[in-house]
Scaffold this active site. Structure first.
Site, short mmCIF file in Angstrom:
data_model
loop_
_atom_site.label_atom_id
_atom_site.label_comp_id
_atom_site.label_asym_id
_atom_site.label_seq_id
_atom_site.Cartn_x
_atom_site.Cartn_y
_atom_site.Cartn_z
CG HIS A 111 -33.53 19.77 -19.06
ND1 HIS A 111 -32.38 19.43 -19.69
CD2 HIS A 111 -34.43 19.09 -19.49
CE1 HIS A 111 -32.62 18.49 -20.43
NE2 HIS A 111 -34.00 18.07 -20.48
CD GLU B 283 -29.83 21.52 -19.84
OE1 GLU B 283 -29.85 20.39 -19.22
OE2 GLU B 283 -30.37 21.80 -21.15
NE ARG C 13 -31.31 16.17 -24.27
CZ ARG C 13 -32.51 15.73 -23.73
NH1 ARG C 13 -33.53 16.62 -23.79
NH2 ARG C 13 -32.43 14.48 -23.16
#
Length: 321
Positions: A288, A269, A240
């Site tokens: 991601h 994000e 993360r």
């Protein structure tokens, strides 16, 4: 008691427009209507407007934040389904107070560690730069770094970290690890040497992060720890973004105090268009995609359909507490 129908079901966070293709949503036809929403997360007011007419929302883990402010503006919402069995972006307590059930799904244990290893290989061998040079007409742009005999540091030796350790051992790397509750004995069970946190950063040629984001891990990779790393070392983060002090990492990369970073996760994000990680030449960044595989999505969305049908029948499964 079964739920009234037809119900309105929203599948959100479908940024790639693939959710409808990887699972059989027709199984929900007897109970309601499914809509696929492809927009990125927005502010609370726009999210409330977007979702207020739905009884059920299916969300990808930690893409959209469901805090109390949003949940209180969704009066029809009765079931929130997330990929995975943990989602820090959902206020579970607020949902319970508002009568909203929260259910999860099983996870694919292979996708994230496979991407972590792909990033390690890519950043140490300059694969992106070499491939781009070839496409531009060039040949052999620079020198890569071999992994055999080098040290992989693992920050967080959980299920994902353990798999990455096994990959490293197959490549002939020395593996070391630290996390707050890790012991010498438990590390040794996985062929890993336990070291203290400063030593992990000082000794690693590649340091890969596999902690769960929480109060203790947020910002744990800070400027003092980054300063301990070798100038030839690489930082890899597929866990993360907020685990790393982003400003400190950018400063270290700009000053070339470390060789580079491979990042799949970020503080914000999607990553803002003007973010330094998009332009720094010693950063390999991916959007991601640690869990973004056909197998993961088929599992997530297939389980979501099961969750909805079970909840509708009055026998909910995989509830998050």
């Amino acid at each position: 008691m079964s739920q009234m129908f037809p119900i309105r079901i929203a599948v959100i966070d479908d940024w790639q427009s693939v959710a409808g293709q990887v699972a059989d949503w027709s199984a929900l036809a007897p109970v309601g209507e499914v809509s696929f929403l492809h927009e990125y997360p927005a502010d609370t007011a726009r999210l409330a407007e977007r979702l207020q007419s739905y009884d059920v929302v299916c969300a990808m883990r930690e893409r959209t934040r469901f805090d109390r402010a949003l949940l209180t503006q969704l009066p029809r919402l009765r079931l929130l389904v997330t990929s995975g069995m943990r989602n820090a972006a959902i206020d579970i307590a607020a949902a319970g107070e508002l009568g909203i059930s929260v259910a999860g799904t099983d996870g694919n244990p292979h996708a994230a560690p496979e991407l972590a290893w792909a990033l390690i290989m890519s950043v140490t061998r300059n694969l992106l730069a070499e491939a781009n040079q070839l496409k531009a007409g060039g040949w052999q742009h620079g020198l890569g770094v071999g992994l055999h005999g080098r040290t992989l540091g693992i920050l967080g030796l959980g299920k994902i970290g353990q798999k990455v350790a096994r990959y490293a051992q197959a490549f002939g790397m020395r593996t070391i690890a630290w996390s707050e509750n890790l012991t010498v004995e438990r590390a040794a069970q996985h062929g890993v040497a336990y070291v203290e946190k400063p030593a992990l950063f000082a000794q690693s040629d590649v340091l890969s992060i596999h902690l769960v984001l929480g109060g203790r891990s947020r910002g744990i990779v800070d400027a003092p720890l980054l300063s301990l790393m070798k100038p030839t070392a690489y930082l890899v983060n597929t866990a993360r973004g907020p685990i790393v002090d982003e400003a400190a990492l950018i400063a270290a990369l700009r000053a070339r105090r470390i060789a580079g970073a491979a990042l799949d996760v970020f503080d914000q994000e999607p990553l803002p268009a003007e973010h330094p990680f998009r332009t720094l030449d010693n950063v390999l960044a991916t959007p991601h995609i640690g869990y973004v595989t056909r197998e993961s999505y088929a599992l997530f969305f297939g389980n979501m359909i099961e969750d909805i049908l079970a909840w509708h029948a009055g026998r909910p499964i995989r509830l998050l507490q």
